[in-house]
Design a protein around this motif. Structure first.
Motif: not given
Length: 206
Positions: A129-146
């Motif tokens: 598999g690929p190298s990977r980075t996971t980060v937490a963000v304040k929000e995404l363009p829709s409140p329906k998105l996780l």
């Protein structure tokens, strides 16, 4: 097509050639809110824009709208939808998930990290598999998105072209080196033959 002075060659309904590579804009995927493609291929790589679980009709996988107006969001369903969307985009560009070399995950909450990983691990292994980075963000363009994911993948066609060129260039280079070595050996043999048995070579006339 020209935007702010940049010339773009329309190659097909979803493929555009520009100074910065080939853009893929898929008509059957969720459309970008701003002016950017689903993916762009350049210098043997395919760069996929951040992808979510949003569908072409602007509804979302992994989202249930309850009667009281609240939302039930499913990180596993959204993660699967995102990866499958990325698969489709890469396939249009001539690649697939196996060609991904780097992957970035954006989560609204690290509480979803475990659920995301459960689905992610169905698609990728540490060995291939690929190298990977996971980060937490304040929000995404829709409140329906996780979750949103963006990737970089190798372009198999470009890799095959490089391999084909190498298979031709290496023998040519090897042959050229061999020829130079043979000529050098011949001149060396002629020199030593000419000076053999004569002691030290006479100095050249001044």
């Amino acid at each position: 097509r020209r935007v702010h002075g940049d010339i773009c060659l329309h190659l097909s309904p979803s493929v555009f050639m520009a100074a910065n590579g080939v853009a893929y804009v898929l008509a059957d995927r969720a459309q970008a809110i701003a002016n950017y493609p689903h993916a762009r291929a350049a210098n043997g790589l395919i760069f996929v824009s951040g992808i979510s679980s949003r569908k072409l009709d602007n509804t979302y996988e992994g989202v249930i709208e309850n009667a009281d107006g609240s939302l039930t969001l499913d990180i596993r369903a959204q993660t699967r939808a995102v990866i499958e969307n990325i698969r489709v985009i890469l396939q249009r560009a001539g690649a697939d998930l196996e060609n991904i070399i780097d992957l970035q995950v954006f989560l609204v909450s690290m509480a979803d990290y475990r659920g995301m990983n459960e689905v992610y691990n169905e698609y990728f292994s540490a060995a291939t598999g690929p190298s990977r980075t996971t980060v937490a963000v304040k929000e995404l363009p829709s409140p329906k998105l996780l979750i949103e994911i963006k990737v970089i993948a190798l372009d198999p066609a470009a890799a095959a072209a490089r391999s084909s060129w190498a298979s031709v260039a290496l023998p040519l280079a090897t042959g050229a080196i061999g020829a130079v070595t043979a000529v050098g050996a011949l001149f060396a043999a002629m020199y030593f033959r000419g000076t053999s048995g004569r002691g030290r070579a006479k100095p050249a006339l001044q």
